[in-house]
Design a protein around this motif. Structure first.
Motif, mmCIF file in Angstrom:
data_model
loop_
_atom_site.group_PDB
_atom_site.id
_atom_site.type_symbol
_atom_site.label_atom_id
_atom_site.label_comp_id
_atom_site.label_asym_id
_atom_site.label_seq_id
_atom_site.Cartn_x
_atom_site.Cartn_y
_atom_site.Cartn_z
ATOM 1 N N UNK A 97 0.821 -1.215 0.000
ATOM 2 C CA UNK A 97 0.000 0.000 0.000
ATOM 3 C C UNK A 97 0.857 1.269 0.000
ATOM 4 N N UNK A 98 2.017 1.206 0.648
ATOM 5 C CA UNK A 98 2.929 2.356 0.642
ATOM 6 C C UNK A 98 3.474 2.586 -0.769
ATOM 7 N N UNK A 99 3.740 1.501 -1.478
ATOM 8 C CA UNK A 99 4.291 1.615 -2.841
ATOM 9 C C UNK A 99 3.223 2.056 -3.840
ATOM 10 N N UNK A 100 2.036 1.452 -3.784
ATOM 11 C CA UNK A 100 1.028 1.664 -4.842
ATOM 12 C C UNK A 100 -0.093 2.650 -4.472
ATOM 13 N N UNK A 101 -0.216 3.043 -3.192
ATOM 14 C CA UNK A 101 -1.200 4.041 -2.744
ATOM 15 C C UNK A 101 -2.581 3.808 -3.368
ATOM 16 N N UNK A 102 -3.293 2.775 -2.937
ATOM 17 C CA UNK A 102 -4.556 2.393 -3.582
ATOM 18 C C UNK A 102 -5.674 3.428 -3.508
ATOM 19 N N UNK A 210 -14.241 0.314 -11.688
ATOM 20 C CA UNK A 210 -14.648 1.643 -11.241
ATOM 21 C C UNK A 210 -13.666 2.187 -10.225
ATOM 22 N N UNK A 211 -14.208 2.916 -9.255
ATOM 23 C CA UNK A 211 -13.343 3.570 -8.265
ATOM 24 C C UNK A 211 -12.590 2.583 -7.387
ATOM 25 N N UNK A 212 -13.126 1.373 -7.257
ATOM 26 C CA UNK A 212 -12.469 0.379 -6.407
ATOM 27 C C UNK A 212 -11.450 -0.467 -7.171
ATOM 28 N N UNK A 213 -11.317 -0.177 -8.458
ATOM 29 C CA UNK A 213 -10.435 -0.996 -9.297
ATOM 30 C C UNK A 213 -9.003 -1.005 -8.775
ATOM 31 N N UNK A 214 -8.519 0.152 -8.328
ATOM 32 C CA UNK A 214 -7.129 0.231 -7.875
ATOM 33 C C UNK A 214 -6.916 -0.620 -6.622
ATOM 34 N N UNK A 215 -7.914 -0.608 -5.719
ATOM 35 C CA UNK A 215 -7.809 -1.434 -4.511
ATOM 36 C C UNK A 215 -7.785 -2.913 -4.882
ATOM 37 N N UNK A 216 -8.627 -3.281 -5.850
ATOM 38 C CA UNK A 216 -8.681 -4.675 -6.309
ATOM 39 C C UNK A 216 -7.363 -5.058 -6.974
ATOM 40 N N UNK A 217 -6.846 -4.144 -7.797
ATOM 41 C CA UNK A 217 -5.595 -4.408 -8.520
ATOM 42 C C UNK A 217 -4.428 -4.599 -7.554
ATOM 43 N N UNK A 218 -4.466 -3.888 -6.414
ATOM 44 C CA UNK A 218 -3.418 -4.069 -5.399
ATOM 45 C C UNK A 218 -3.637 -5.377 -4.630
ATOM 46 N N UNK A 219 -4.890 -5.620 -4.182
ATOM 47 C CA UNK A 219 -5.138 -6.745 -3.279
ATOM 48 C C UNK A 219 -4.941 -8.110 -3.939
ATOM 49 N N UNK A 220 -5.501 -8.298 -5.126
ATOM 50 C CA UNK A 220 -5.483 -9.628 -5.731
ATOM 51 C C UNK A 220 -4.055 -10.150 -5.958
ATOM 52 N N UNK A 221 -3.164 -9.366 -6.593
ATOM 53 C CA UNK A 221 -1.782 -9.879 -6.763
ATOM 54 C C UNK A 221 -1.063 -10.088 -5.436
ATOM 55 N N UNK A 222 -1.282 -9.171 -4.455
ATOM 56 C CA UNK A 222 -0.616 -9.309 -3.157
ATOM 57 C C UNK A 222 -1.083 -10.583 -2.454
ATOM 58 N N UNK A 223 -2.391 -10.850 -2.497
ATOM 59 C CA UNK A 223 -2.936 -12.063 -1.873
ATOM 60 C C UNK A 223 -2.368 -13.316 -2.531
ATOM 61 N N UNK A 224 -2.282 -13.296 -3.865
ATOM 62 C CA UNK A 224 -1.742 -14.457 -4.595
ATOM 63 C C UNK A 224 -0.262 -14.640 -4.278
ATOM 64 N N UNK A 225 0.489 -13.535 -4.197
ATOM 65 C CA UNK A 225 1.922 -13.610 -3.870
ATOM 66 C C UNK A 225 2.123 -14.129 -2.449
ATOM 67 N N UNK A 226 1.315 -13.637 -1.508
ATOM 68 C CA UNK A 226 1.417 -14.108 -0.121
ATOM 69 C C UNK A 226 1.098 -15.595 -0.047
ATOM 70 N N UNK A 227 0.076 -15.997 -0.790
ATOM 71 C CA UNK A 227 -0.315 -17.408 -0.859
ATOM 72 C C UNK A 227 0.818 -18.260 -1.441
ATOM 73 N N UNK A 228 1.396 -17.800 -2.558
ATOM 74 C CA UNK A 228 2.409 -18.592 -3.267
ATOM 75 C C UNK A 228 3.764 -18.567 -2.573
ATOM 76 N N UNK A 229 4.212 -17.371 -2.184
ATOM 77 C CA UNK A 229 5.560 -17.234 -1.612
ATOM 78 C C UNK A 229 5.545 -17.472 -0.094
ATOM 79 N N UNK A 230 4.622 -16.757 0.601
ATOM 80 C CA UNK A 230 4.576 -16.860 2.061
ATOM 81 C C UNK A 230 4.270 -18.266 2.538
ATOM 82 N N UNK A 231 3.247 -18.884 1.953
ATOM 83 C CA UNK A 231 2.857 -20.220 2.412
ATOM 84 C C UNK A 231 3.867 -21.289 2.000
ATOM 85 N N UNK A 232 4.528 -21.080 0.882
ATOM 86 C CA UNK A 232 5.602 -22.008 0.496
ATOM 87 C C UNK A 232 6.739 -21.947 1.516
#
Length: 408
Positions: A97-102, A210-232
């Motif tokens: 969130x600091x990098x992408x400012x959703x 719409x207006x929430x697109x940026x929040x979605x664009x930040x959350x979905x990749x971060x969640x997938x990365x946390x799932x793939x990298x963090x859980x591994x």
């Protein structure tokens, strides 16, 4: 190679059904909702099973323990793992969130929410841990009360000794019967999940833009990365290379189910199966997974941090400084661990964000809307986070070679 493909066959069938269902939803739009009952049937079957499954699995696991000392070790280790993984999830999203400012440049018309119920802490605690009537335990709205009741039944059975052997066998038999029922229901999963995703995409697909697109664009990749990298990484810490292999071999079914149902509780039956195949001991998985489905939400920690950063951007507030960040991490922990177990806890977590930062009540619908659009991946992270947490707890209790000695 053939054996590996066979192991992944059912998860791949589930993922394929989701993809096909999504395509049907995109092609046919709202007309795809005609098959929604097929999806609702699958979800209702899981919810129908989950109450007796939770009771039998937890109470039988505790009743079968050799000593209450082991239960204490499991519970203390579990809370340590839940807190540490929650902090890591919050920091992970904080960096994003600091990098992408959703919330930067977002213009959302504010609406004052209608009647909001005042909830006192004492009332919430009573409603969380107890119910006023035994029959109220049979509602998934009172899941934490059911879990506590199941724990007490298990402890009472273990302490009764020889006289409780017949009842202990009944609890164990009940656990096995309902796990078998889960297997039967999962044969219908490809049709149910496919139909559910078709109707979901057909009805709401366009609303994600719409207006929430940026929040979605930040959350979905971060969640997938946390799932793939963090859980591994967690799986490697828990069981080395073999831990990673077993985790990925078995986690796709719970992940796909959680994406489709949007519910940690509904995904619990499938998750218990996955943990068993990984090799997590019976008493560990049947204690931690039901509790984790209620009070351990790494995905909620991720989304709470996103909500805070997003609403800061909407109100042109400065989202920086150690005080702001530490408060945000604390709120994420409360939202993902404490509040998630309380009836209406999601709402209380959102109210906490507003009150601690002095935001107007008009911010509540903004925060709630983010929760809706990020719910599928958040639930996936919540559910699979419980699985890998059970592996980490087993590592602490059984030692580093547990996975080699596990029966699968």
């Amino acid at each position: 190679m053939k054996e590996k493909l066979k192991a992944y066959r059912f998860p791949l069938i589930l993922l394929s059904s989701i993809i096909i269902g999504s395509i049907i939803g995109l092609v046919f739009g709202e007309d795809a909702t005609v098959i929604k009952p097929l999806g609702d049937l699958f979800i209702n079957l899981l919810f129908m099973i989950v109450i007796p499954l939770v009771f039998f699995t937890i109470s039988s696991a505790i009743a079968s323990m050799d000593s209450m000392k082991r239960l204490g070790k499991i519970m203390s280790s579990m809370m340590g793992v839940f807190i540490v993984t929650g902090i890591i999830a919050a920091v992970f999203m904080l960096v994003a969130t600091v990098i992408f400012e959703p919330g930067q440049g977002v213009d959302i018309p504010l609406e004052t929410p209608e009647n909001t119920e005042d909830l006192t802490l004492s009332e919430q605690l009573v409603n969380t841990f107890t119910v006023s009537d035994f029959v109220d335990l049979f509602s998934r709205q009172n899941m934490l009360a059911l879990i506590i009741f199941s724990v007490l039944v298990g402890i009472s059975t273990a302490l009764t000794g020889e006289k409780s052997k017949g009842f202990s066998k009944f609890l164990t038999s009940g656990s096995e019967v309902f796990m078998k029922l889960v297997q039967l229901v999962m044969y219908y999963a490809p049709i149910g999940l496919g139909a559910y995703f078709a109707s979901l995409i057909g009805e709401f697909g366009a609303d994600l833009i719409g207006d929430y697109a940026k929040a979605v664009i930040v959350y979905y990749p971060v969640a997938v990365l946390y799932f793939a990298i963090g859980f591994t990484l967690y799986a490697f810490i828990a069981g080395g290379k073999l831990g990673v292999i077993r985790f990925w071999k078995n986690i796709l079914s719970p992940a796909a189910t959680s994406l489709g149902t949007g519910s940690s509780i509904a995904s619990l039956p499938v998750n218990l199966q996955a943990a068993k195949r990984i090799g997590v001991p019976k008493d560990v998985r049947e204690t931690i997974l039901p509790l984790g489905a209620t009070i351990h939400m790494d995905g909620s920690c991720l989304s709470a941090m996103l909500k805070i950063a997003f609403v800061f951007g909407v109100f042109n507030m400065d989202f920086s400084g150690w005080d702001t960040f530490l408060t945000a991490i604390g709120i994420c922990l409360l939202s993902g661990i404490v509040m998630s177990g309380i009836p209406g806890g999601g709402f209380m977590g959102e109210m906490m964000i507003i009150s601690l930062y002095g935001l107007p009540m008009e911010a509540l619908p903004i925060i709630s809307a983010i929760g809706v659009v990020v719910d599928p991946p958040a639930t996936m992270v919540n559910v699979t986070g419980d699985t890998v947490s059970s592996m980490l707890v087993t590592r602490q209790i059984e030692g580093k070679d547990w996975i080699k000695q596990a029966e699968v």
